[in-house]
Design a protein around this motif. Structure first.
Motif, mmCIF file in Angstrom:
data_model
loop_
_atom_site.group_PDB
_atom_site.id
_atom_site.type_symbol
_atom_site.label_atom_id
_atom_site.label_comp_id
_atom_site.label_asym_id
_atom_site.label_seq_id
_atom_site.Cartn_x
_atom_site.Cartn_y
_atom_site.Cartn_z
ATOM 1 N N SER A 265 0.807 -1.225 0.000
ATOM 2 C CA SER A 265 0.000 0.000 0.000
ATOM 3 C C SER A 265 0.839 1.273 0.000
ATOM 4 O O SER A 265 0.361 2.318 -0.413
ATOM 5 C CB SER A 265 -0.957 0.013 1.187
ATOM 6 N N LYS A 266 2.080 1.204 0.418
ATOM 7 C CA LYS A 266 2.909 2.406 0.496
ATOM 8 C C LYS A 266 3.820 2.589 -0.707
ATOM 9 O O LYS A 266 4.582 3.546 -0.749
ATOM 10 C CB LYS A 266 3.743 2.383 1.776
ATOM 11 N N SER A 267 3.753 1.685 -1.671
ATOM 12 C CA SER A 267 4.645 1.814 -2.818
ATOM 13 C C SER A 267 3.900 1.577 -4.129
ATOM 14 O O SER A 267 3.541 0.444 -4.441
ATOM 15 C CB SER A 267 5.793 0.813 -2.701
ATOM 16 N N PRO A 268 3.711 2.631 -4.912
ATOM 17 C CA PRO A 268 3.092 2.452 -6.230
ATOM 18 C C PRO A 268 3.939 1.558 -7.137
ATOM 19 O O PRO A 268 3.400 0.870 -7.993
ATOM 20 C CB PRO A 268 3.017 3.868 -6.793
ATOM 21 N N LEU A 269 5.243 1.555 -6.931
ATOM 22 C CA LEU A 269 6.121 0.709 -7.741
ATOM 23 C C LEU A 269 5.813 -0.766 -7.504
ATOM 24 O O LEU A 269 5.670 -1.536 -8.464
ATOM 25 C CB LEU A 269 7.588 1.011 -7.429
ATOM 26 N N ILE A 270 5.700 -1.171 -6.259
ATOM 27 C CA ILE A 270 5.394 -2.573 -5.937
ATOM 28 C C ILE A 270 4.020 -2.941 -6.485
ATOM 29 O O ILE A 270 3.840 -4.008 -7.079
ATOM 30 C CB ILE A 270 5.449 -2.815 -4.408
ATOM 31 N N GLU A 271 3.049 -2.056 -6.320
ATOM 32 C CA GLU A 271 1.701 -2.315 -6.829
ATOM 33 C C GLU A 271 1.723 -2.482 -8.353
ATOM 34 O O GLU A 271 1.061 -3.366 -8.900
ATOM 35 C CB GLU A 271 0.775 -1.171 -6.425
ATOM 36 N N THR A 272 2.506 -1.660 -9.035
ATOM 37 C CA THR A 272 2.623 -1.750 -10.494
ATOM 38 C C THR A 272 3.311 -3.042 -10.906
ATOM 39 O O THR A 272 2.881 -3.695 -11.868
ATOM 40 C CB THR A 272 3.408 -0.537 -11.041
ATOM 41 N N LEU A 273 4.355 -3.430 -10.191
ATOM 42 C CA LEU A 273 5.055 -4.681 -10.516
ATOM 43 C C LEU A 273 4.139 -5.891 -10.332
ATOM 44 O O LEU A 273 4.181 -6.835 -11.134
ATOM 45 C CB LEU A 273 6.315 -4.820 -9.665
ATOM 46 N N ILE A 274 3.312 -5.864 -9.304
ATOM 47 C CA ILE A 274 2.353 -6.956 -9.104
ATOM 48 C C ILE A 274 1.363 -6.991 -10.265
ATOM 49 O O ILE A 274 1.051 -8.068 -10.798
ATOM 50 C CB ILE A 274 1.633 -6.807 -7.751
ATOM 51 N N PHE A 275 0.885 -5.818 -10.688
ATOM 52 C CA PHE A 275 -0.041 -5.742 -11.821
ATOM 53 C C PHE A 275 0.616 -6.295 -13.090
ATOM 54 O O PHE A 275 -0.008 -7.075 -13.828
ATOM 55 C CB PHE A 275 -0.493 -4.297 -12.034
ATOM 56 N N VAL A 276 1.861 -5.906 -13.355
ATOM 57 C CA VAL A 276 2.574 -6.395 -14.544
ATOM 58 C C VAL A 276 2.724 -7.917 -14.472
ATOM 59 O O VAL A 276 2.546 -8.620 -15.474
ATOM 60 C CB VAL A 276 3.945 -5.699 -14.689
ATOM 61 N N GLY A 277 3.020 -8.428 -13.287
ATOM 62 C CA GLY A 277 3.104 -9.884 -13.114
ATOM 63 C C GLY A 277 1.785 -10.565 -13.435
ATOM 64 O O GLY A 277 1.754 -11.612 -14.101
ATOM 65 N N PHE A 278 0.677 -9.981 -12.985
ATOM 66 C CA PHE A 278 -0.643 -10.537 -13.300
ATOM 67 C C PHE A 278 -0.886 -10.551 -14.809
ATOM 68 O O PHE A 278 -1.425 -11.521 -15.351
ATOM 69 C CB PHE A 278 -1.752 -9.742 -12.618
ATOM 70 N N VAL A 279 -0.497 -9.485 -15.495
ATOM 71 C CA VAL A 279 -0.696 -9.413 -16.949
ATOM 72 C C VAL A 279 0.106 -10.498 -17.651
ATOM 73 O O VAL A 279 -0.401 -11.176 -18.563
ATOM 74 C CB VAL A 279 -0.323 -8.009 -17.480
#
Length: 159
Positions: A28-42
Motif C-alpha cells: 500500500s505504500k509503494s506504487p512501484l510494488i503495486e505496479t510490478l504486481i499488476f505487470v506480473g498478473f498481466v
C-alpha cells in the motif's frame, strides 16, 4: 498438552497477522510494488490464455467442447481467484483510507488511540487533586487542525 497446542496456534496466528500487516504496508505504500504486481498478473494472464488456446487447438481449429477437459481452464479459475483476493485487498485498503476523510471518524479514531494515555493522565491528576481537565477531552485534540495539514504526495516511493 491442550494449553501448549492453544499457545502454539495463537503464536502461529499472531505471526500470520504480522506477516499480513507487513505485506499490506509494503504494497500500500509503494506504487512501484503495486505496479510490478499488476505487470506480473498481466504476464501470467497472457501465458495462461495462450496455453488455454494452444490446448484447445486441433488441426488449426478450436474445439470448445474440450474446454473443461484441459488443465489451463482450471488454472485460469484459480488465477482468477487470486486476482479477486488481491483486488479485494486493494479495495479494503482504499476504503480504510477514505474513512479518514470523515472528521467524526478521525476524531473517534484519535480519541480511541489516545484513550489509554489520557486515562493514565487523568488518574495522575486525580491523585494530585487536580480535576479541572475532566470536561475538556474534546479540547485536547484539535481534529480540524490534524485534517487540514499539508499531506500532499511528494513523489517519494518507499520500497
Amino acid at each position: 498438552m491442550k494449553n501448549k497446542m492453544k499457545l502454539k496456534n495463537k503464536l502461529e496466528l499472531k505471526n500470520k497477522l504480522e506477516l499480513k500487516n507487513k505485506l499490506k504496508d509494503i504494497i500500500s505504500k509503494s506504487p512501484l510494488i503495486e505496479t510490478l504486481i499488476f505487470v506480473g498478473f498481466v504476464i501470467v494472464s497472457g501465458i495462461l490464455c495462450g496455453s488455454f488456446v494452444n490446448e484447445l487447438t486441433v488441426a488449426n481449429k478450436i474445439v470448445w467442447k474440450d474446454s473443461f477437459k484441459i488443465l489451463p481452464t482450471y488454472l485460469i479459475f484459480i488465477y482468477t481467484f487470486f486476482i479477486y483476493q488481491y483486488n479485494k485487498f486493494l479495495y479494503n485498503e482504499r476504503m480504510d483510507i477514505t474513512k479518514f476523510s470523515d472528521e467524526i471518524y478521525v476524531a473517534a479514531y484519535v480519541k480511541k488511540s489516545l484513550y489509554p494515555e489520557l486515562v493514565e493522565s487523568f488518574k495522575k491528576d486525580i491523585r494530585d487533586g487536580n480535576t479541572d481537565n475532566f470536561n475538556k477531552f474534546d479540547d485536547l485534540i484539535d481534529i480540524k487542525a490534524l485534517m487540514n495539514r499539508d499531506n500532499k504526495d511528494k513523489g517519494n516511493d518507499k520500497l
